[in-house]
Write a protein that holds these residues in place. Structure first.
Motif, PDB file in Angstrom:
ATOM      1  N   UNK A   1       0.317  18.860  -7.411  1.00 29.69           N
ATOM      2  CA  UNK A   1      -1.454  18.280  -7.769  1.00 29.69           C
ATOM      3  C   UNK A   1      -2.022  19.051  -9.038  1.00 29.69           C
ATOM      4  N   UNK A   2      -2.237  20.459  -7.575  1.00 32.37           N
ATOM      5  CA  UNK A   2      -3.321  20.976  -8.482  1.00 32.37           C
ATOM      6  C   UNK A   2      -2.869  22.033  -9.833  1.00 32.37           C
ATOM      7  N   UNK A   3      -1.739  22.042  -9.582  1.00 31.06           N
ATOM      8  CA  UNK A   3      -0.485  22.731 -11.031  1.00 31.06           C
ATOM      9  C   UNK A   3      -0.310  22.088 -11.910  1.00 31.06           C
ATOM     10  N   UNK A   4      -0.867  20.331 -11.448  1.00 30.41           N
ATOM     11  CA  UNK A   4      -0.864  19.711 -12.902  1.00 30.41           C
ATOM     12  C   UNK A   4      -2.088  19.162 -13.064  1.00 30.41           C
ATOM     13  N   UNK A   5      -3.344  19.800 -12.581  1.00 29.73           N
ATOM     14  CA  UNK A   5      -4.592  19.299 -12.872  1.00 29.73           C
ATOM     15  C   UNK A   5      -5.029  20.936 -13.652  1.00 29.73           C
ATOM     16  N   UNK A   6      -4.408  21.416 -13.551  1.00 31.86           N
ATOM     17  CA  UNK A   6      -4.208  22.799 -15.284  1.00 31.86           C
ATOM     18  C   UNK A   6      -3.515  22.823 -15.547  1.00 31.86           C
ATOM     19  N   UNK A   7      -2.480  21.447 -15.899  1.00 34.11           N
ATOM     20  CA  UNK A   7      -1.991  21.557 -17.534  1.00 34.11           C
ATOM     21  C   UNK A   7      -0.302  21.435 -16.898  1.00 34.11           C
ATOM     22  N   UNK A   8       0.491  22.175 -16.149  1.00 33.64           N
ATOM     23  CA  UNK A   8       1.069  23.199 -15.633  1.00 33.64           C
ATOM     24  C   UNK A   8       2.029  22.040 -15.503  1.00 33.64           C
TER      25      UNK A   8
ATOM     26  N   UNK B   1      11.410  15.873 -14.952  1.00 32.27           N
ATOM     27  CA  UNK B   1      10.724  14.087 -15.943  1.00 32.27           C
ATOM     28  C   UNK B   1      10.064  14.331 -14.986  1.00 32.27           C
ATOM     29  N   UNK B   2       9.815  12.480 -14.417  1.00 34.97           N
ATOM     30  CA  UNK B   2       8.385  12.638 -13.792  1.00 34.97           C
ATOM     31  C   UNK B   2       8.470  13.342 -12.615  1.00 34.97           C
ATOM     32  N   UNK B   3       7.246  13.370 -11.609  1.00 40.04           N
ATOM     33  CA  UNK B   3       7.426  14.003 -10.157  1.00 40.04           C
ATOM     34  C   UNK B   3       6.775  12.775  -9.425  1.00 40.04           C
TER      35      UNK B   3
ATOM     36  N   UNK C   1       2.910   6.643  -6.987  1.00 40.21           N
ATOM     37  CA  UNK C   1       2.099   8.018  -7.523  1.00 40.21           C
ATOM     38  C   UNK C   1       2.649   9.158  -7.897  1.00 40.21           C
ATOM     39  N   UNK C   2       2.703   9.404  -9.620  1.00 42.42           N
ATOM     40  CA  UNK C   2       3.288  10.655 -10.599  1.00 42.42           C
ATOM     41  C   UNK C   2       1.788  11.233  -9.501  1.00 42.42           C
ATOM     42  N   UNK C   3       2.920  12.854  -8.694  1.00 41.12           N
ATOM     43  CA  UNK C   3       1.791  13.595  -9.212  1.00 41.12           C
ATOM     44  C   UNK C   3       1.865  14.867  -9.695  1.00 41.12           C
TER      45      UNK C   3
ATOM     46  N   UNK D   1       0.568  -1.089  -0.108  1.00 47.75           N
ATOM     47  CA  UNK D   1      -0.316  -0.367   0.040  1.00 47.75           C
ATOM     48  C   UNK D   1       0.955   1.275  -0.110  1.00 47.75           C
ATOM     49  N   UNK D   2       2.512   0.688   0.443  1.00 47.92           N
ATOM     50  CA  UNK D   2       2.855   2.571   0.863  1.00 47.92           C
ATOM     51  C   UNK D   2       4.083   2.576  -0.506  1.00 47.92           C
ATOM     52  N   UNK D   3       3.553   0.940  -0.886  1.00 47.71           N
ATOM     53  CA  UNK D   3       4.987   1.789  -2.143  1.00 47.71           C
ATOM     54  C   UNK D   3       3.799   2.532  -3.182  1.00 47.71           C
ATOM     55  N   UNK D   4       2.267   2.100  -3.207  1.00 48.69           N
ATOM     56  CA  UNK D   4       1.342   2.407  -4.290  1.00 48.69           C
ATOM     57  C   UNK D   4       1.396   3.839  -3.928  1.00 48.69           C
ATOM     58  N   UNK D   5       1.112   4.338  -2.856  1.00 48.46           N
ATOM     59  CA  UNK D   5       0.498   6.053  -2.825  1.00 48.46           C
ATOM     60  C   UNK D   5       2.281   6.531  -3.250  1.00 48.46           C
ATOM     61  N   UNK D   6       3.086   5.744  -3.009  1.00 44.00           N
ATOM     62  CA  UNK D   6       4.543   6.918  -2.966  1.00 44.00           C
ATOM     63  C   UNK D   6       5.297   6.660  -4.610  1.00 44.00           C
TER      64      UNK D   6
END
Length: 252
Positions: free
Chosen positions: A231-238, A120-122, A64-66, A57-62
């Motif tokens: 996450x908010x910036x990503x949701x805006x496409x930034x 790259x992916x964060x 996660x690309x945000x 569960x922890x590995x899945x959370x960590x």
């Protein structure tokens, strides 16, 4: 995952990491009794069965690309793009959490625990590595006449992450010169709001000048605020980017 589950996982990982394949001995009344290797392996297996669901569960959370980093974030002094990103994020999030205008934000250099993050992916886990401590964002209210010790402290430390409203120079004696907030000189009687972390607000890292001042709590961990912001910036496409821009410079 709640905190009790996290601590159970951490304890299990510690216990498992300390186990080896060789025999252990227990001393009682002057005699030694070897522990059976099979019993030891069974104990290892039992521990693994306990922590395995939490580990997955922890590995899945960590993992996660945000967000997406468009530049390498590098930690440097007196100014860095990593520090600029972190301080700007704190200023923005503190204003959102408190509903009050924030004049600037400041963090300590040692609070950011990674030397760099590649573009790259964060992933969420990288933010936990960068900001591992349970520091809460708070807002401190101070008069302009009380700010000088803060800027002197920043200079003596070689430069700390500070938000975009600030411009200052460090002279040869590590004293602040030409301090500007939004391009203006500090007004002695004006009240300023500074977003920071509770560790510094409580006097940590010799920040005694914060103690006893009016304070607003956000109830948000620094790393959680960073994850929400990204996450908010990503949701805006930034994508996430930052650069050095002369917020703190060495006077020539």
């Amino acid at each position: 995952m709640n905190k009790p589950q996290f601590f159970i996982l951490a304890l299990c990982l510690f216990l498992l990491g300390s186990c080896q394949s060789y025999q252990h001995f227990v001393k009682e009344e002057g005699q030694y009794y070897p522990l059976n290797s099979q019993e030891h392996q069974q104990a290892d297996s039992s521990i693994a069965n306990i922590y395995s669901p939490y580990k997955k569960q922890l590995e899945a959370q960590m993992n996660e690309q945000i967000g997406q980093l468009s530049v390498d974030l590098i930690k440097e002094q007196p100014e860095s793009n990593m520090g600029n990103f972190a301080a700007d994020m704190v200023a923005i999030q503190a204003q959102a959490y408190t509903g009050k205008s924030i004049d600037f934000a400041v963090l300590n250099y040692g609070g950011l625990r990674l030397p760099s993050i590649p573009k790259g992916p964060l992933k969420k886990g990288k933010i936990y590595e960068l900001m591992p401590f349970d520091n809460m964002i708070v807002v401190i209210e101070m008069k302009g006449s009380e700010l000088r010790p803060l800027f002197e402290h920043i200079c003596m430390k070689g430069g700390w992450p500070i938000s975009s409203a600030v411009r200052m120079e460090i002279d040869d004696e590590f004293a602040p010169q030409n301090i500007r907030l939004e391009g203006q000189a500090i007004q002695a009687d004006k009240k300023y709001r500074i977003a920071t972390i509770d560790y510094l607000a409580n006097g940590g890292d010799n920040c005694t000048f914060f103690k006893g001042k009016k304070r607003y709590e956000t109830g948000k961990f620094l790393r959680d605020a960073a994850i929400e912001y990204i996450s908010a910036q990503t949701a805006k496409g930034n994508s996430i980017k930052a650069r050095k821009e002369g917020r703190i410079s060495q006077k020539k």
